[in-house]
Write a protein that holds these residues in place. Structure first.
Motif, PDB file in Angstrom:
ATOM      1  N   GLY A 172       0.220 -18.442  18.578  1.00 24.84           N
ATOM      2  CA  GLY A 172       1.421 -18.570  19.403  1.00 24.84           C
ATOM      3  C   GLY A 172       2.534 -17.600  19.026  1.00 24.84           C
ATOM      4  O   GLY A 172       3.683 -17.773  19.430  1.00 24.84           O
ATOM      5  N   LYS A 173       2.200 -16.569  18.265  1.00 24.32           N
ATOM      6  CA  LYS A 173       3.234 -15.626  17.837  1.00 24.32           C
ATOM      7  C   LYS A 173       3.213 -14.355  18.677  1.00 24.32           C
ATOM      8  O   LYS A 173       2.221 -14.060  19.356  1.00 24.32           O
ATOM      9  CB  LYS A 173       3.020 -15.256  16.357  1.00 24.32           C
ATOM     10  CG  LYS A 173       3.152 -16.425  15.407  1.00 24.32           C
ATOM     11  CD  LYS A 173       4.586 -16.937  15.369  1.00 24.32           C
ATOM     12  CE  LYS A 173       4.781 -18.061  14.392  1.00 24.32           C
ATOM     13  NZ  LYS A 173       6.091 -18.701  14.529  1.00 24.32           N
ATOM     14  N   ILE A 174       4.310 -13.607  18.604  1.00 25.44           N
ATOM     15  CA  ILE A 174       4.394 -12.316  19.286  1.00 25.44           C
ATOM     16  C   ILE A 174       4.145 -11.237  18.238  1.00 25.44           C
ATOM     17  O   ILE A 174       4.795 -11.231  17.188  1.00 25.44           O
ATOM     18  CB  ILE A 174       5.788 -12.146  19.915  1.00 25.44           C
ATOM     19  CG1 ILE A 174       5.939 -13.161  21.047  1.00 25.44           C
ATOM     20  CG2 ILE A 174       6.013 -10.727  20.412  1.00 25.44           C
ATOM     21  CD1 ILE A 174       7.326 -13.250  21.601  1.00 25.44           C
ATOM     22  N   VAL A 175       3.205 -10.354  18.530  1.00 29.13           N
ATOM     23  CA  VAL A 175       2.819  -9.344  17.545  1.00 29.13           C
ATOM     24  C   VAL A 175       3.469  -7.999  17.850  1.00 29.13           C
ATOM     25  O   VAL A 175       3.461  -7.545  18.995  1.00 29.13           O
ATOM     26  CB  VAL A 175       1.280  -9.175  17.528  1.00 29.13           C
ATOM     27  CG1 VAL A 175       0.859  -7.980  16.700  1.00 29.13           C
ATOM     28  CG2 VAL A 175       0.604 -10.445  17.011  1.00 29.13           C
ATOM     29  N   ALA A 176       4.034  -7.372  16.829  1.00 28.35           N
ATOM     30  CA  ALA A 176       4.454  -5.977  16.950  1.00 28.35           C
ATOM     31  C   ALA A 176       3.677  -5.210  15.883  1.00 28.35           C
ATOM     32  O   ALA A 176       3.656  -5.608  14.715  1.00 28.35           O
ATOM     33  CB  ALA A 176       5.953  -5.834  16.718  1.00 28.35           C
ATOM     34  N   ILE A 177       3.013  -4.152  16.317  1.00 29.45           N
ATOM     35  CA  ILE A 177       2.219  -3.373  15.352  1.00 29.45           C
ATOM     36  C   ILE A 177       3.088  -2.244  14.798  1.00 29.45           C
ATOM     37  O   ILE A 177       3.714  -1.502  15.554  1.00 29.45           O
ATOM     38  CB  ILE A 177       0.955  -2.794  16.025  1.00 29.45           C
ATOM     39  CG1 ILE A 177       0.086  -3.961  16.535  1.00 29.45           C
ATOM     40  CG2 ILE A 177       0.163  -1.922  15.045  1.00 29.45           C
ATOM     41  CD1 ILE A 177      -1.139  -3.541  17.298  1.00 29.45           C
ATOM     42  N   ALA A 178       3.140  -2.173  13.461  1.00 34.47           N
ATOM     43  CA  ALA A 178       4.022  -1.186  12.832  1.00 34.47           C
ATOM     44  C   ALA A 178       3.241  -0.307  11.866  1.00 34.47           C
ATOM     45  O   ALA A 178       2.256  -0.729  11.268  1.00 34.47           O
ATOM     46  CB  ALA A 178       5.128  -1.895  12.070  1.00 34.47           C
ATOM     47  N   LYS A 179       3.722   0.938  11.727  1.00 35.29           N
ATOM     48  CA  LYS A 179       3.136   1.853  10.755  1.00 35.29           C
ATOM     49  C   LYS A 179       3.520   1.392   9.353  1.00 35.29           C
ATOM     50  O   LYS A 179       4.577   0.787   9.159  1.00 35.29           O
ATOM     51  CB  LYS A 179       3.722   3.253  11.008  1.00 35.29           C
ATOM     52  CG  LYS A 179       2.710   4.351  10.905  1.00 35.29           C
ATOM     53  CD  LYS A 179       3.408   5.674  11.096  1.00 35.29           C
ATOM     54  CE  LYS A 179       2.421   6.705  11.567  1.00 35.29           C
ATOM     55  NZ  LYS A 179       3.078   7.970  11.843  1.00 35.29           N
ATOM     56  N   ASP A 180       2.675   1.730   8.381  1.00 38.04           N
ATOM     57  CA  ASP A 180       2.895   1.325   6.987  1.00 38.04           C
ATOM     58  C   ASP A 180       3.975   2.221   6.345  1.00 38.04           C
ATOM     59  O   ASP A 180       3.676   3.104   5.556  1.00 38.04           O
ATOM     60  CB  ASP A 180       1.549   1.452   6.247  1.00 38.04           C
ATOM     61  CG  ASP A 180       1.603   0.940   4.823  1.00 38.04           C
ATOM     62  OD1 ASP A 180       2.572   0.236   4.469  1.00 38.04           O
ATOM     63  OD2 ASP A 180       0.659   1.249   4.061  1.00 38.04           O
ATOM     64  N   THR A 181       5.220   1.995   6.764  1.00 33.52           N
ATOM     65  CA  THR A 181       6.355   2.769   6.231  1.00 33.52           C
ATOM     66  C   THR A 181       7.441   1.781   5.813  1.00 33.52           C
ATOM     67  O   THR A 181       7.449   0.641   6.301  1.00 33.52           O
ATOM     68  CB  THR A 181       6.939   3.724   7.313  1.00 33.52           C
ATOM     69  OG1 THR A 181       7.118   2.961   8.513  1.00 33.52           O
ATOM     70  CG2 THR A 181       6.030   4.902   7.576  1.00 33.52           C
ATOM     71  N   PRO A 182       8.360   2.185   4.926  1.00 34.82           N
ATOM     72  CA  PRO A 182       9.318   1.233   4.360  1.00 34.82           C
ATOM     73  C   PRO A 182      10.095   0.436   5.417  1.00 34.82           C
ATOM     74  O   PRO A 182      10.647   1.013   6.347  1.00 34.82           O
ATOM     75  CB  PRO A 182      10.272   2.127   3.562  1.00 34.82           C
ATOM     76  CG  PRO A 182       9.476   3.357   3.266  1.00 34.82           C
ATOM     77  CD  PRO A 182       8.528   3.541   4.394  1.00 34.82           C
ATOM     78  N   GLY A 183      10.117  -0.878   5.233  1.00 33.16           N
ATOM     79  CA  GLY A 183      10.880  -1.745   6.126  1.00 33.16           C
ATOM     80  C   GLY A 183      10.139  -2.075   7.416  1.00 33.16           C
ATOM     81  O   GLY A 183      10.646  -2.813   8.250  1.00 33.16           O
ATOM     82  N   PHE A 184       8.965  -1.488   7.605  1.00 28.93           N
ATOM     83  CA  PHE A 184       8.184  -1.655   8.846  1.00 28.93           C
ATOM     84  C   PHE A 184       9.124  -1.421  10.043  1.00 28.93           C
ATOM     85  O   PHE A 184       9.762  -0.372  10.081  1.00 28.93           O
ATOM     86  CB  PHE A 184       7.477  -3.007   8.871  1.00 28.93           C
ATOM     87  CG  PHE A 184       6.697  -3.275   7.595  1.00 28.93           C
ATOM     88  CD1 PHE A 184       5.894  -2.271   7.049  1.00 28.93           C
ATOM     89  CD2 PHE A 184       6.793  -4.481   6.911  1.00 28.93           C
ATOM     90  CE1 PHE A 184       5.180  -2.483   5.868  1.00 28.93           C
ATOM     91  CE2 PHE A 184       6.084  -4.699   5.724  1.00 28.93           C
ATOM     92  CZ  PHE A 184       5.281  -3.703   5.214  1.00 28.93           C
TER      93      PHE A 184
END
Ligand code: NAI
Length: 384
Positions: A172-184
């Motif tokens: 039930g969550k909303i996904v945001a895909i982020a690059k592996d960089t500081p702070g996402f």
């Protein structure tokens, strides 16, 4: 699905609740028995409150509770398909736990970390099969916050990413895909909300109450930056800023503030210590904001354009898609609008002019306009 959660503190216990509510069988592991007891007692309280509010019934409470077992041996996670680790933010401790865990779980088990500031690549490197490792970053409190950032490392396989995204969506969550960089995404893009507000205060342009009021009234933010820092804790917020600053090789855009450092050193941590930017002791009164409309507008626009610039630069550097950058800020930190949509609304030309005006005034690299905004302005493009 069988899920293992390592660490039953603030985040681990919340993640266990989310997974159990979604119907997974959860094994919640902690080395500290009192942390397990506390997690169990907290869940009882949280679910009872949900019953009082009429959100769930007794049967649902029992179902969720019986889906979680509290375990004291790492070995007890041997049958799980997915492990989410939420222990202390220390790379060598996380690495040690991961390499021990890998000897106990099946070949196909996904091993994820909820880290906020460590690189997923460095955690994955502790595994023999690093392609099974990924970042799954929940926000606090995990059962309430809709957003989860999913962070594939350079080693992560497509299969691991796809399977994680599906699982988190099923929860039930909303996904945001982020690059592996500081702070996402969120912890990077949100930095100017605090940093620029502190800078405005340090320049003597306005006090805390006036800055908070301007961002709430004109920007529609639920909390002003100083209220929010007091809520998060000045120690915690300062550490995130310092970590991001160091991780970006001291990019001046993320420079921490002495004001916050001194408050933190003094023990003025915010709500939890009774005093921060504001006084939370009984009988204390909030200072009134300055009602100068021109000043208010100036403050709001300066913080907003710095936030937009940060979001645009994250897109420029391919940290995430425009949709995910906006979703992350609206669902992860409850911003009233996505920053890229806000840029479209204000006009890309307005953004570039404001950034250039700041740069002309200060001649600091901190105020450099993102090349993406400049290019979009030239090409007369919008984000959406
Ligand atoms: P916490 O201090 O509340 O809980 C950590 C738990 O891990 C404790 O119960 C401790 O006993 C247990 N633990 C420590 N070493 C262990 C080990 N070797 N094996 C098993 N259990 C162990 O910490 P919190 O705040 O829940 O943070 C956990 C992780 O989540 C950190 O990586 C943090 O960066 C991340 N995070 C925290 C957020 C927050 O707002 N607190 C938000 C998002 C991520």
């Amino acid at each position: 699905m069988n899920v293992g959660v390592i660490g039953s503190g603030t985040m681990g216990s919340g993640i266990a609740q989310v997974a159990a509510t979604a119907g997974c069988m959860v094994s919640l592991f902690d080395t500290n028995q009192s942390a397990l007891d506390k997690a169990k007692a907290n869940l009882e309280k949280v679910l009872s409150r949900l019953i009082e509010k009429g959100r769930i019934d007794e049967a649902e409470k029992n179902r969720i509770q019986s889906n979680i077992s509290y375990v004291k041996q790492l070995q007890d996670l041997s049958e799980v398909n997915l492990v989410i680790e939420a222990i202390v933010e220390d790379l060598s401790i996380k690495q040690a736990v991961f390499s021990e865990l890998e000897t106990m779980v099946s070949e196909s088990c996904i091993i994820a970390s909820n880290t906020s500031s460590l690189s997923i690549a460095s955690i994955a490197a502790s595994l023999k099969k690093p392609e099974r490792c990924i970042g799954i970053h929940f926000f606090n409190p995990a059962p309430l916050m809709k957003l989860v950032e999913v962070i594939p490392a350079v080693q992560t396989s497509e299969k691991t990413l796809e399977s994680c995204v599906n699982t988190i969506k099923d929860w039930g969550k909303i996904v945001a895909i982020a690059k592996d960089t500081p702070g996402f995404i969120v912890n990077r893009v949100a930095r100017p909300f605090y940093g620029e507000s502190l800078r405005i205060y340090e320049e003597g342009l306005a006090d805390f109450a006036t800055i908070d009021d301007s961002l709430k009234t004109l920007g529609g933010f639920r909390m002003g930056p100083f209220e929010l820092m007091d809520f998060i804790g000045n120690d915690v917020n300062y550490t995130v800023t310092e970590t991001v600053f160091e991780a970006f090789y001291y990019d001046p855009r993320y420079k921490p503030s002495f004001t916050q450092k001194r408050l933190s050193e003094a023990g003025y941590l915010g709500r939890k210590s009774g005093k921060g930017y504001y006084d939370y002791n009984e009988g204390s009164q909030r200072p009134k904001p300055d009602e100068n409309e021109e000043l208010s507008r100036l403050i709001f626009e300066r913080v907003l354009v710095m936030l937009i610039n940060e979001a645009a630069d994250a897109l420029f550097l391919n940290i995430a898609s425009p949709e995910d950058i906006d979703l992350a800020m609206t669902k992860g930190v409850n911003y009233p609008k996505g920053l890229l949509a806000w840029a479209d609304e204000m006009g890309i030309n307005w953004c570039v002019e404001r950034m250039d005006a700041l740069y002309d005034e200060y001649h600091e690299d901190r105020y450099r306009c993102s090349p993406l905004l400049r290019k979009m302005n030239r090409d007369q493009k919008t984000f959406f």
